[in-house]
Write a protein that holds these residues in place. Structure first.
Motif, PDB file in Angstrom:
ATOM      1  N   GLN A   1      -4.767   6.262  -0.303  1.00 42.57           N
ATOM      2  CA  GLN A   1      -4.411   4.938  -0.065  1.00 42.57           C
ATOM      3  C   GLN A   1      -4.587   3.864  -1.232  1.00 42.57           C
ATOM      4  O   GLN A   1      -5.594   3.491  -1.621  1.00 42.57           O
TER       5      GLN A   1
ATOM      6  N   ARG B   1       0.598   5.278   0.799  1.00 43.90           N
ATOM      7  CA  ARG B   1      -0.187   6.172   1.377  1.00 43.90           C
ATOM      8  C   ARG B   1       0.419   7.477   1.263  1.00 43.90           C
ATOM      9  O   ARG B   1       1.423   7.745   1.438  1.00 43.90           O
TER      10      ARG B   1
ATOM     11  N   GLU C   1       0.745  -1.077   0.179  1.00 42.97           N
ATOM     12  CA  GLU C   1      -0.025   0.017   0.087  1.00 42.97           C
ATOM     13  C   GLU C   1       0.898   1.331  -0.060  1.00 42.97           C
ATOM     14  O   GLU C   1       1.839   1.487   0.905  1.00 42.97           O
TER      15      GLU C   1
END
Length: 368
Positions: free
Chosen positions: A263, A253, A251
């Protein structure tokens, strides 16, 4: 009473022309010799003498505008969007600098029920936080070719009138540009300039960039003056295009300077990485030798590089603006030394698996 064959066009001019403040026009110019003034609200306009029946040609200049928090390109795009003409073809926007001014120029072909096909040349200029727009409009290719030297001389004469001096404020030295590292995907994530190509319509491509800088800074606009350094001072006017990121496993962010957060699913791929399924590849430098030849966009823009270091860049349309001079390539930066003495830096990198395409300032060019 004789009917005006260009009534629809005159209505467009009145709608398009921005409202001036009193008589403070704010733009200096030199009308083409022998051209006659044409009354258009809140603008300055001129027409050449001896127009053949059924034809028209106009030069129109808006008053000076203030960019406020927007960029010159955003302001220019908004001027184009305000047109009420039925646009049939859109040329590519070319940017550069001349006589201490930044400029943006593009051509469009419109259809009018009374005047037929109309060629529109949009020439925007900017200095500091000031901007202005000049147009050349005609429904005759012959007139466009005949008067193009006068049109170019008119554009070259444009400038901004001096404004009253504001109270002196302490000067803050501008932050130096930040070097963009070579594109690479390390264990800690991406570094440098990565790009993706998005299909937006039939034979229409859009190139997007993501630049990863030291300090976990991320940008999602193309560098303005070459692909080897980033001007972070722009982030003050486009906070939604700059931010900080953190890679946490699968992920990515992002916290944009505007306060928005994202995200995105991150996955490494054979040639780069993907963000929520969008494939990004590293921007790779190209050599001057690999550039030799002619390249063109779907929209008709064309640039050619000679082995002796000379170039020509413009559109294939009649009356289009053509730039020429010498060039050099270093890293992701193409430097053009124009024949008029101006020097420009552009972002350039190789695309395609066999070098069959290049990306020049977010525009996709293929080898002819």
């Amino acid at each position: 009473m004789r009917r005006n064959p260009f009534g629809v066009l005159l209505l467009f001019f009145l709608v398009w022309a921005p409202a001036a403040v009193a008589d403070d026009f704010g733009v200096t110019f030199q009308p083409p010799p022998g051209w006659s003034p044409v009354p258009i609200e809140a603008s300055r306009a001129f027409a050449p003498p001896g127009l053949p029946p059924g034809t028209f040609m106009l030069l129109i200049l808006s008053h000076a505008d203030t960019l406020a928090a927007q960029t010159f390109r955003a302001w220019y795009d908004r001027q184009l969007d305000q047109s009420d003409l039925q646009i049939m073809e859109r040329g590519e926007v070319i940017d550069g600098s001349a006589h201490g001014l930044q400029f943006l120029v593009t051509t469009q072909i419109a259809q009018d029920p009374q005047a037929g096909h109309i060629q529109v040349l949009y020439y925007g200029i900017s200095s500091g936080r000031q901007a202005a727009l000049a147009l050349m409009m005609t429904n005759s290719n012959a007139l466009s070719q005949q008067h193009m030297p006068a049109v170019r001389a008119f554009f070259d004469s444009l400038g901004f009138a001096p404004t009253a001096a504001a109270p002196a404020a302490p000067e803050t030295p501008p932050a130096p540009p930040v070097p963009i590292p070579p594109a690479a995907l390390g264990d800690d994530g991406p570094h440098g300039l990565f790009y993706q190509v998005r299909v937006t319509g039939i034979q229409q491509l859009q190139v997007e960039a993501r630049t990863f800088l030291p300090g976990n800074r991320i940008l999602r606009f193309f560098p303005d003056h070459g692909g080897d350094q980033a001007d972070l001072t722009l982030c003050a006017s486009v906070p939604d295009q700059c931010g900080t990121y953190q890679l946490a496993g699968a992920e990515l962010r992002i916290r944009w300077d505007s306060g928005a957060a994202q995200q995105l699913a991150f996955a490494r791929s054979e040639k780069g990485f993907s963000l929520d399924g969008d494939e990004f590849k590293p921007a790779r430098p190209t050599s001057a030798a690999a550039l030799v030849g002619a390249w063109s966009t779907i929209g008709g823009n064309r640039v050619s590089f000679d082995a002796d270091g000379h170039y020509q860049w413009g559109t294939g349309e009649a009356g289009g603006v053509t730039l020429n001079g010498t060039y050099e390539v270093q890293g992701l930066t193409l430097t053009l030394h124009r024949s008029d003495g101006a020097v420009e830096a552009h972002t350039l990198f190789a695309t395609g698996d066999r070098g069959e395409a290049i990306c020049l300032d977010a525009n996709w060019y293929v080898r002819e």
